[in-house]
Design an enzyme around this catalytic site. Structure first.
Site, PDB file in Angstrom:
ATOM      1  N   HIS A 122       0.044  -3.814   4.089  1.00 29.68           N
ATOM      2  CA  HIS A 122       0.127  -2.411   4.499  1.00 29.68           C
ATOM      3  C   HIS A 122      -0.454  -2.182   5.892  1.00 29.68           C
ATOM      4  O   HIS A 122      -0.178  -1.157   6.515  1.00 29.68           O
ATOM      5  CB  HIS A 122      -0.532  -1.493   3.462  1.00 29.68           C
ATOM      6  CG  HIS A 122      -2.025  -1.481   3.449  1.00 29.68           C
ATOM      7  ND1 HIS A 122      -2.770  -2.155   2.515  1.00 29.68           N
ATOM      8  CD2 HIS A 122      -2.915  -0.851   4.245  1.00 29.68           C
ATOM      9  CE1 HIS A 122      -4.057  -1.940   2.734  1.00 29.68           C
ATOM     10  NE2 HIS A 122      -4.171  -1.150   3.783  1.00 29.68           N
ATOM     11  N   ASP A 152       0.045  -7.388  -1.483  1.00 26.33           N
ATOM     12  CA  ASP A 152      -0.474  -6.747  -0.277  1.00 26.33           C
ATOM     13  C   ASP A 152      -1.062  -7.763   0.687  1.00 26.33           C
ATOM     14  O   ASP A 152      -2.124  -7.546   1.281  1.00 26.33           O
ATOM     15  CB  ASP A 152      -1.515  -5.685  -0.619  1.00 26.33           C
ATOM     16  CG  ASP A 152      -1.680  -4.667   0.513  1.00 26.33           C
ATOM     17  OD1 ASP A 152      -0.790  -4.592   1.363  1.00 26.33           O
ATOM     18  OD2 ASP A 152      -2.709  -3.963   0.546  1.00 26.33           O
ATOM     19  N   SER A 227      -9.213  -3.082   5.961  1.00 26.24           N
ATOM     20  CA  SER A 227      -8.142  -3.738   5.215  1.00 26.24           C
ATOM     21  C   SER A 227      -7.806  -5.079   5.857  1.00 26.24           C
ATOM     22  O   SER A 227      -7.569  -5.161   7.052  1.00 26.24           O
ATOM     23  CB  SER A 227      -6.888  -2.866   5.209  1.00 26.24           C
ATOM     24  OG  SER A 227      -7.103  -1.671   4.526  1.00 26.24           O
TER      25      SER A 227
END
Length: 467
Positions: A122, A152, A227
C-alpha cells in the site's frame, strides 16, 4: 537495580515510532526478466533456524540492534504524475505542465547488499515512480520487482552495491514478551527507533472468512509513515515488516502489527524467481475449535483446527487425513486456530514436506504431508483472486458447466456483495474453464474495460463492467 533503571529509561525515551494506516490495495507488478545478481542461497542473508533462548534486553543490546538497523531502513516515496492546466482550454482538451507530486510515503528495509528492498504494497500503490532515500540522504529511483497485495508486501530494487542490509531472523522462534525494536520514518521523521515487546503471535485482523492473516502483534510505538519499516529483535535480526495499526485516530494507541519475517522472505524469493507468490496448502478445509463450539463438537480439547473436508488427490488425502480429524501441530508449531496454520504454511513452499500431529477419535496420530501448490490468479484491476474449481463444485452453482472460483476479494466494496458467493463463468463474453483461460483473456485484451459474468448458487447470471 541500576540496569533496571537504565532499561526503563531507554524504553521511555524510545517510545515514539510509526507506520502507515492499514489497508490492502493492489498494484501492477513490474516485470523483471533479468536474474538477480545476488545469490539468495549464500550465507550473506541467512534464515536463522533457531533463536537464542536467552534474550538479555540490556541498554547495550538496544544500542547495538538500533545501530545495526537504521542504515538498512529507507524512506520510500510514492510519486505520481499530475497535469496542471493554466487555462480552461488545457483543462478541457489536455495540455499544460506535468509535475511529479508526492502521493504518499513510508519505509522500506534493505535485504541484500545489491539493492533489494522490501516494503508494504500500500506504500507504493498507484505510483508512477518510486523514490528511495537512504539514511545518508542519497536518493534513487526504484524499480518495482513485484507485489503480493494479499500480504501487503512489495519488492523494490535500486541500482547500488555494497549497501548495509538486515539479516532475516526466524519469526517462528520469537516468543511473547520478547523485546523488539521498530525502525522507520513516522511523519517523515527519518531513522526513528522505538522499543516494545511481542504482545501476540498469529494475530488475524480480518473478519472476512475467505481471507486469513497471521501477524506479529507488538506494543512498540508505530505511526503513519512507518509502513514497510523493520521490526527487529535485540540481535538486530529482521523478524517482521511493520504493516498495520488498528486505531480510530489513525495513530498509535498501544499496539501494532507486522508481517512475520519468514513469510516476507518467502514472498521475496518467489517474486524474484517466479514473478508471483506460490502458495503451499495442505488440501483441507474446516473450522477453528474454540470456546464457543468445542462442547458442541464433543471434543475434549478447546483449541485446534477441525477438518471439515479433504480435497481430492491432495497431499492431505494421500497422507490419510480425514473429515473430523483435529490438527494440533505442524512440525514444531502449535496449531490453536487456522491463523497459526496459515501463517506457518505461508512460509513454506509447494513440494515441502511437513509433519502433522492430529487427533482422531481422541487418539493422537502423526503423518507426513507433501504440500500442494494453490493455483490462483489475481485480476489486479478489480481486486479479485480466482482459482480452479472442481466439476463437482460447479454443480453447486445452478449446475454450471464451466467457471472459476473466487478465492479472495481485496476490494472491500465487493466483500459483502453477491460476488463472494459466486463463480466467474465468462470474461469479455468468452467462457472460462481455468485460471489459465482468465490469464489468457486478460493478457490479450486491448481494452482497460473488463466484462465479467458471475453466476450465483441460484444459477442466476449477471454481467458487470469493470473499468
Amino acid at each position: 537495580m541500576k540496569d533496571t533503571f537504565k532499561l526503563a529509561l531507554v524504553a521511555i525515551i524510545a517510545s515514539g515510532l510509526s507506520i502507515g494506516s492499514y489497508h490492502f490495495i493492489y498494484n501492477d507488478s513490474s516485470e523483471n526478466e533479468e536474474k538477480p545478481t545476488f545469490d539468495w542461497s549464500s550465507e550473506s542473508i541467512p534464515l536463522v533456524q533457531t533463536s537464542s533462548n536467552t534474550y538479555n534486553a540490556s541498554p547495550d543490546n538496544f544500542t547495538a540492534a538500533a545501530e545495526n538497523t537504521v542504515d538498512a531502513v529507507v524512506h520510500v516515496k510514492n510519486m505520481t504524475l499530475m497535469r496542471t492546466a493554466s487555462s480552461y482550454f488545457e483543462y478541457k482538451f489536455g495540455g499544460g505542465e506535468t509535475k511529479k507530486v508526492l502521493r504518499g510515503a513510508g519505509s522500506g528495509v534493505i535485504v541484500s547488499p545489491d539493492g533489494y528492498i522490501v516494503t508494504n504494497n500500500h506504500v507504493i500503490e498507484g505510483a508512477n515512480e518510486v523514490q528511495v532515500t537512504l539514511n545518508d540522504n542519497e536518493t534513487f529511483t526504484a524499480e518495482i520487482i513485484g507485489t503480493a497485495p494479499e500480504s501487503d508486501i512489495a519488492l523494490l530494487k535500486i541500482e547500488r552495491d555494497g549497501l548495509k542490509y538486515l539479516q532475516f531472523g526466524d519469526s517462528n522462534s520469537i516468543r511473547v514478551g520478547e523485546w523488539v525494536l521498530a525502525v522507520g520514518n513516522p511523519f517523515n521523521l527519518t531513522s526513528t527507533v522505538t522499543a516494545g515487546i511481542i504482545s501476540a503471535k498469529a494475530r488475524d485482523l480480518n473478519n472476512n472468512d475467505n481471507q486469513f492473516q497471521s501477524f506479529i502483534q507488538t506494543d512498540a510505538a508505530v505511526n503513519p509513515g512507518n509502513s514497510g519499516g523493520a521490526l527487529v529483535n535485540t540481535k538486530g535480526e529482521l523478524i517482521g515488516i511493520n504493516t498495520a495499526i488498528t486505531s480510530q485516530t489513525g495513530s498509535f494507541i498501544g499496539y501494532s502489527f507486522a508481517v512475520p519475517s519468514n513469510n516476507a522472505k518467502k514472498i521475496i524469493e518467489d517474486l524474484i524467481e517466479y514473478g508471483s507468490v506460490r502458495k503451499a496448502v495442505l488440501g483441507v478445509r474446516g473450522t477453528d475449535i474454540n470456546e464457543q463450539n468445542y462442547k458442541q463438537l464433543e471434543t475434549e480439547i478447546s483449541q485446534g483446527f477441525l477438518i471439515g473436508d479433504v480435497s481430492k488427490n491432495s497431499g492431505a488425502e494421500k497422507a490419510g487425513l480425514q473429515k473430523d480429524d483435529i490438527i494440533t501441530k505442524i512440525d514444531n508449531i502449535r496449531i490453536r486456530r487456522f491463523s497459526d496454520m496459515a501463517g506457518y504454511l505461508n512460509s513454506r513452499n509447494p513440494g515441502d514436506q511437513v509433519n502433522v500431529t492430529y487427533l482422531r477419535s481422541g487418539k493422537t496420530k502423526e503423518t507426513t504431508i507433501q504440500l500442494d501448490i494453490l493455483s490462483t490468479y489475481l485480476i489486479k484491476s478489480i481486486g479479485i483472486e480466482v482459482q480452479n474449481i472442481e466439476k463437482k463444485d460447479l454443480k453447486k452453482f445452478g449446475n454450471a458447466k464451466n467457471g472459476v472460483g473466487i478465492s479472495e476479494i481485496f476490494d472491500k466494496r465487493l466483500e459483502n456483495s453477491f460476488i463472494s458467493e459466486s463463480i466467474i463463468t465468462k470474461i469479455n463474453k468468452e467462457e472460462v474453464n481455468s485460471i489459465e483461460d482468465v490469464r489468457k483473456i486478460i493478457n490479450q485484451s486491448k481494452s482497460q474495460t473488463l466484462l465479467i459474468t458471475f453466476m450465483t448458487k441460484d444459477g442466476e447470471e449477471s454481467t458487470y463492467v469493470f473499468r
